[in-house]
Scaffold this motif. Structure first.
Motif, short mmCIF file in Angstrom:
data_model
loop_
_atom_site.label_atom_id
_atom_site.label_comp_id
_atom_site.label_asym_id
_atom_site.label_seq_id
_atom_site.Cartn_x
_atom_site.Cartn_y
_atom_site.Cartn_z
N TRP A 67 0.82 -1.21 0.00
CA TRP A 67 0.00 0.00 0.00
C TRP A 67 0.86 1.26 0.00
CZ3 TRP A 67 -1.33 4.55 2.32
CH2 TRP A 67 -2.60 5.07 1.99
N ASP A 68 0.46 2.22 -0.82
CA ASP A 68 1.06 3.56 -0.81
C ASP A 68 0.16 4.49 -1.61
OD1 ASP A 68 3.39 5.12 0.14
OD2 ASP A 68 3.69 5.52 -1.98
N THR A 417 3.24 -7.46 6.30
CA THR A 417 2.08 -6.58 6.18
C THR A 417 2.06 -5.97 4.79
OG1 THR A 417 1.07 -4.51 6.99
CG2 THR A 417 3.47 -4.70 7.17
N HIS A 419 1.61 -3.01 4.46
CA HIS A 419 2.07 -1.65 4.76
C HIS A 419 3.53 -1.67 5.21
CE1 HIS A 419 -2.32 -1.27 5.04
NE2 HIS A 419 -2.14 0.00 4.73
N HIS A 424 3.49 4.44 7.72
CA HIS A 424 2.05 4.24 7.59
C HIS A 424 1.43 3.62 8.84
CE1 HIS A 424 2.48 4.26 2.93
NE2 HIS A 424 2.35 5.49 3.42
N GLU A 430 -0.90 9.48 10.14
CA GLU A 430 -1.43 8.45 9.24
C GLU A 430 -2.55 7.64 9.89
OE1 GLU A 430 -0.85 8.28 6.24
OE2 GLU A 430 1.14 9.08 5.81
N VAL A 434 -4.81 5.01 6.14
CA VAL A 434 -4.09 4.03 5.32
C VAL A 434 -4.92 2.77 5.05
CG1 VAL A 434 -1.80 4.83 6.03
CG2 VAL A 434 -2.96 3.05 7.39
N GLN A 438 -4.23 1.27 12.70
CA GLN A 438 -2.82 1.06 13.02
C GLN A 438 -2.63 0.05 14.15
OE1 GLN A 438 -1.56 5.13 13.70
NE2 GLN A 438 -0.51 5.21 11.74
N GLU A 441 -3.52 -3.54 13.07
CA GLU A 441 -2.56 -4.12 12.13
C GLU A 441 -1.25 -4.46 12.82
OE1 GLU A 441 -1.06 -5.40 8.30
OE2 GLU A 441 -2.98 -5.32 9.35
#
Length: 501
Positions: A67-68, A417, A419, A424, A430, A434, A438, A441
């Motif tokens: 992811w980005d 992950t 991420h 992130h 963030e 994302v 957070q 995750e």
């Protein structure tokens, strides 16, 4: 000698001179930037791009598997660089240097009608020096997309100022310009502001040349289509494979969920950027006041265009409001162009002195900043020490909690992950931006018992400390430090998992 033969002879001479300019700027680019060749720790952003490019060649899909927010074009570029072999580090830095040299050449071509070839060449060198002042000595996205934007600027300027232009020529130059803006948008979307300015300028050129509403409408449709085509093509491809939602959220929606920094932090970032910007901005102000560009037939039009381009770039920098130092990189091509006329100012050899001071101060500043950066972030030796500590201890996935995602690439680790860009999951700004929570995750990653965790101490003030507490508790409970790499003001720490008693 007949007039046609003479024109041919002059054309050959001009081409040879521009080839010389190109070779000078190419040599300057390598001389200025080679000190960073082989350094895997120039900036966390670009070593993440290299990781994504590499994993794309192994089947990973950006926005879905990794992811980005960056456009897919940037990752495709780095995937292409990985095909050059090696570990990709020197390779991406050499490619970035070629892009920088090409941009400097385009800067010189834009500046020449208002400053002459020699001053324009100096402007190209100034551009190369400015890049290193705000994190552009490696492969930050603007180092690549500045070439496309500068090329679009040259095509737009040609449409506006070429004496023998006609409606078809304006359409053709506009197509070149907007096609290049389309490519720039797929490296970083902030090019949209400069693209809007150039689109408006081209509309004016079309109307002034043809005075036809129908022709203007056709030109606008063509140019808008070319500017949007690469992004629409990427969007269509993600829609075709069933991941349009992931594409739209990452590329366009998630940025609105990210929180801003405090006023004090923004002021600090602006002050840092000002250190790099104040000298070229002062040079632009002097060029505007002293008016050396008036000596050239196309000088006033060229200088006016360059100032407007600079204004559009500044607008793009200001609108996003985050003011990280490398966000100033798009300003440097129009800044270098608008500085160029000052180098021709004759009284008291002022122009020569100004050019000499800017080049000398830029060279010294580059050397100092590169040295400071390597002390603060590390170099090849520090990365090698980390990799050597991690590899024999990998029994699953590495987890870079706070550090450079390039470690995944150089150790050959799997990703724990989607991420892998550490910010992130650890930065407070963030949180909620994302696509995952957070804390949830990070707990999931730690539940997978990564065999090695990497941290960068001390913990920065802008982290999400609820997540920090989770990681620190797990490190204390089930990990021990096995390698500490000291840096100036901080240290990198490799933790190995040890099952608690």
């Amino acid at each position: 000698m007949s007039p046609s033969t003479y024109r041919q002879y002059e054309g050959v001479k001009a081409r040879r001179r521009w080839i010389t300019v190109g070779l000078v700027l190419l040599a300057a680019a390598f001389a200025i930037r080679s000190a960073q060749f082989g350094n895997p720790l120039i900036h966390v952003d670009e070593n993440f791009y290299l990781l994504v490019g590499d994993r794309m060649l192994h089947g990973a899909l950006p926005y879905v598997d990794i992811w980005d927010r960056k456009p897919i074009g940037l990752f495709v570029l780095f995937a292409g660089i990985r095909l050059l072999g090696g570990d990709g580090i020197v390779q991406y830095q050499v490619v970035a240097t070629l892009f920088a040299a090409a941009t400097a050449f385009v800067v010189a071509r834009i500046a020449a009608p208002m400053a002459g070839r020699i001053a324009a060449t100096v402007a190209g060198i100034v551009y190369l020096l400015l890049l290193g002042l705000v994190g552009g000595s490696g492969g930050q996205a603007p180092v690549f997309y500045n070439l496309f934007v500068a090329g679009a600027a040259l095509a737009t300027l040609t449409a506006l100022t070429r004496p023998e232009r006609n409606a078809w020529d304006v359409r053709r130059q506009g197509a070149i310009a907007m096609g290049l803006i389309g490519l720039a948008l797929q490296v970083k979307y902030t090019a949209v502001f400069e693209g809007l300015f150039m689109g408006l300028a081209l509309m004016w050129a079309s109307w002034r040349t043809s005075r036809s509403p129908a022709r203007l409408a056709v030109d606008m449709a063509l140019w808008i289509g070319l500017a949007l085509a690469p992004t629409l093509a990427a969007m269509a491809w993600y829609a075709a494979i069933g991941h349009l939602d992931a594409f739209l959220y990452a590329n366009f929606l998630s940025i609105g969920d990210r929180s801003g920094a405090e006023a004090k932090e923004l002021t600090r970032r602006l002050a840092k950027a000002w250190k790099a910007l104040h000298i070229p901005l002062f040079a632009v102000m002097l060029a505007a006041l002293l008016e050396p560009w008036k000596r050239w037939e196309r000088g006033p039009a060229t200088f006016g265009f360059a100032l407007a381009w600079l204004g559009a770039a500044i607008a793009g920098y200001a609108v996003f409001g985050t003011y990280f130092d490398h966000y100033a990189l798009p300003l440097f091509a129009p800044l270098a162009v608008t500085c160029a006329p000052l180098f021709t100012y004759r009284p008291y050899r002022f122009g020569l002195v100004a050019a000499s001071l800017m080049v000398l101060s830029g060279a010294i500043a580059n050397a100092v900043i590169v040295r400071k950066s390597q002390l603060k972030r590390g170099h090849q030796a520090e990365m090698t020490a980390m990799v050597n500590a991690i590899r024999p201890r990998l029994k699953g996935c590495l987890y870079v909690w706070n550090g450079d995602p390039l470690l995944y690439h150089l150790t050959g680790s799997c990703l724990p992950t989607r991420h892998p860009f550490a910010g992130h999951l650890n930065l407070l700004r963030e949180h909620g931006a994302v696509g995952v929570d957070q804390e949830t995750e990070v707990r999931r990653i730690l539940a997978g018992r990564p065999s090695v965790i990497v941290d960068h101490e001390p913990t920065p003030r802008d982290f999400n400390f609820a997540v920090v507490a989770i990681v620190k508790a797990e490190l204390k409970r089930a990990y021990r430090p096995v390698k500490i790499v000291p840096l100036k003001g901080s240290r990198l720490v490799v933790y190995e998992r040890v099952e608690p008693k």
